[in-house]
Design an enzyme around this catalytic site. Structure first.
Site, mmCIF file in Angstrom:
data_model
loop_
_atom_site.group_PDB
_atom_site.id
_atom_site.type_symbol
_atom_site.label_atom_id
_atom_site.label_comp_id
_atom_site.label_asym_id
_atom_site.label_seq_id
_atom_site.Cartn_x
_atom_site.Cartn_y
_atom_site.Cartn_z
ATOM 1 N N SER A 23 -5.465 -10.779 -54.519
ATOM 2 C CA SER A 23 -5.945 -11.805 -55.575
ATOM 3 C C SER A 23 -7.245 -12.654 -56.158
ATOM 4 C CB SER A 23 -4.886 -13.221 -56.058
ATOM 5 O OG SER A 23 -3.554 -12.938 -56.108
ATOM 6 N N LYS B 221 -8.784 -11.354 -59.052
ATOM 7 C CA LYS B 221 -8.478 -12.140 -60.305
ATOM 8 C C LYS B 221 -9.439 -12.697 -60.833
ATOM 9 C CE LYS B 221 -3.360 -12.139 -59.324
ATOM 10 N NZ LYS B 221 -2.350 -12.770 -58.200
ATOM 11 N N TYR C 288 -1.676 -3.408 -62.168
ATOM 12 C CA TYR C 288 -1.978 -4.898 -61.431
ATOM 13 C C TYR C 288 -2.058 -4.223 -59.998
ATOM 14 C CZ TYR C 288 -0.653 -9.153 -59.631
ATOM 15 O OH TYR C 288 -1.041 -10.733 -59.487
ATOM 16 N N TYR D 183 -3.528 -21.899 -56.562
ATOM 17 C CA TYR D 183 -2.535 -22.167 -56.724
ATOM 18 C C TYR D 183 -2.000 -23.291 -56.055
ATOM 19 C CZ TYR D 183 -2.772 -17.289 -55.374
ATOM 20 O OH TYR D 183 -4.085 -16.381 -55.757
ATOM 21 N N VAL E 296 -3.574 -12.762 -51.006
ATOM 22 C CA VAL E 296 -2.651 -12.557 -50.097
ATOM 23 C C VAL E 296 -2.853 -11.436 -48.209
ATOM 24 C CG1 VAL E 296 -0.903 -13.382 -51.648
ATOM 25 C CG2 VAL E 296 -0.442 -10.887 -51.050
HETATM 26 N N1 GLN Z 1 -0.337 -8.432 -55.275
HETATM 27 C C1 GLN Z 1 0.504 -9.483 -55.043
HETATM 28 C C2 GLN Z 1 1.303 -10.121 -55.978
HETATM 29 O O1 GLN Z 1 1.109 -9.632 -56.621
HETATM 30 C C3 GLN Z 1 -0.962 -10.806 -54.963
HETATM 31 C C4 GLN Z 1 -0.866 -12.268 -54.723
HETATM 32 C C5 GLN Z 1 -1.930 -12.963 -54.790
HETATM 33 O O2 GLN Z 1 -2.477 -12.692 -53.782
HETATM 34 N N2 GLN Z 1 -2.112 -14.306 -54.345
HETATM 35 O O3 GLN Z 1 2.183 -10.839 -55.698
#
Ligand code: GLN
Length: 307
Positions: free
Chosen positions: A67, A70, A192, A243, A261
């Protein structure tokens, strides 16, 4: 103006403190390819605005950015279409887990912010529509900003997430029912999952986030964002980047930050430096345990914070 002191001693001290700390959390296991990571790994890098990088531990070891990407897709879309993006995604903290479905129906398919999965799917959809190749655009940008021409997506991680990606598929299909997604859902999901599977090191990501420390200016001196747009990306990172732990992260670290993650977190001290820390053990909200602790130590030891 005094020359900035080297960040090396403070990084060494943080690494020693982290090595002595007991809890490390657990690697993400909902993406099978990430579950294999060793939670004892730890690396941290600080990049100054001129591109000088200091690092400690596994700071040159590539890991799955997840993420963290993003932030970069958001910046790219803002640079291409500006404020129009906000017709498709909000900018309020969600207070919910990153992959939550519950808010979307109450809020008519408009995701709360660009950093939860639903919002990031919208941003990637915009980037894909605007460029015809979201992942290619992201990859070229990351290569240029990090100075690492070999940066690439780990197709094994992308395939692993795709095979277990029902939740993201549900989010995308649901938003498509409101016509908030313009590309075919399977194509968007494939973009994605590849985007999330970008492999990069702390050094690469700290350097690539440098435009946020330079108020929107890229490594080559050109402007990606205006100063105000860079301020806005940093503000959304501060309020939404970790988050449902964003309040606690702001309390402990006091910097705009974005976690993934894979165990990485980037953070920005506007005007001073950009950072990336990596350790794959996560807390229950999906943020790296040692990563948050290390950034907490960094701002405590240096006094560098936005507050
Ligand atoms: N690829 C992960 C997902 O879509 C990314 C989530 C994350 O890094 N928090 O669940």
């Amino acid at each position: 103006m005094a020359l900035s002191p080297s960040f090396q001693p403070v990084l060494e001290r943080i690494a020693a403190d982290i090595a002595a700390a007991p809890g490390r959390g657990r690697p993400a296991d909902y993406i099978p390819a990430l579950a294999e990571a060793d939670p004892r790994r730890f690396g941290m890098a600080v990049a100054e605005p001129d591109g000088t990088v200091y690092g400690v531990g596994d700071w040159q070891q590539p890991f799955s950015a997840q993420s963290i990407t993003k932030v970069f897709t958001l910046a790219l879309v803002l640079s291409l279409e500006g404020e129009a993006l906000w017709e498709h995604v909000g900018r309020e903290p969600s207070g919910n887990p990153f992959n939550s479905l519950v808010q979307l129906e109450y809020e008519h398919g408009i995701p709360r912010n660009p950093f939860i999965n639903a919002g990031a799917l919208v941003v990637t959809d915009r980037l894909h529509t605007l460029t015809g190749d979201a992942c290619g655009t992201l990859r070229e940008f990351m290569r240029a900003e990090s100075g690492c021409p070999g940066l690439a997506f780990d197709e094994r991680v992308a395939a692993s997430e795709s095979a277990s990606g029902d939740r993201n598929a549900a989010l995308a299909h649901f938003m498509a029912s409101y016509r908030h997604i313009t590309n075919p859902v399977p194509e968007l999901l494939s973009q994605y999952f590849r985007q999330c599977a970008l492999e990069a090191s702390c050094a690469d990501l700290a350097r690539a986030a440098g435009f946020l420390a330079r108020h929107g200016i890229r490594a080559d001196g050109s402007a990606l964002l205006t100063r105000i747009e860079a301020k806005r990306v940093n503000a959304v990172m501060l309020t939404c980047g970790t988050y449902d732990a964003a309040g606690d992260f702001a309390y402990r670290v006091g910097l705009p930050g974005k976690s993934g993650v894979g165990g990485g977190i980037i953070a920005v001290v506007p005007g001073r430096c950009s950072l990336c820390v990596w350790s794959p053990g996560l807390d229950e909200r999906g943020n790296s345990v040692a990563g948050v602790a290390a950034l907490d130590r960094f701002t405590t030891l240096t006094g560098l914070s936005v507050f």
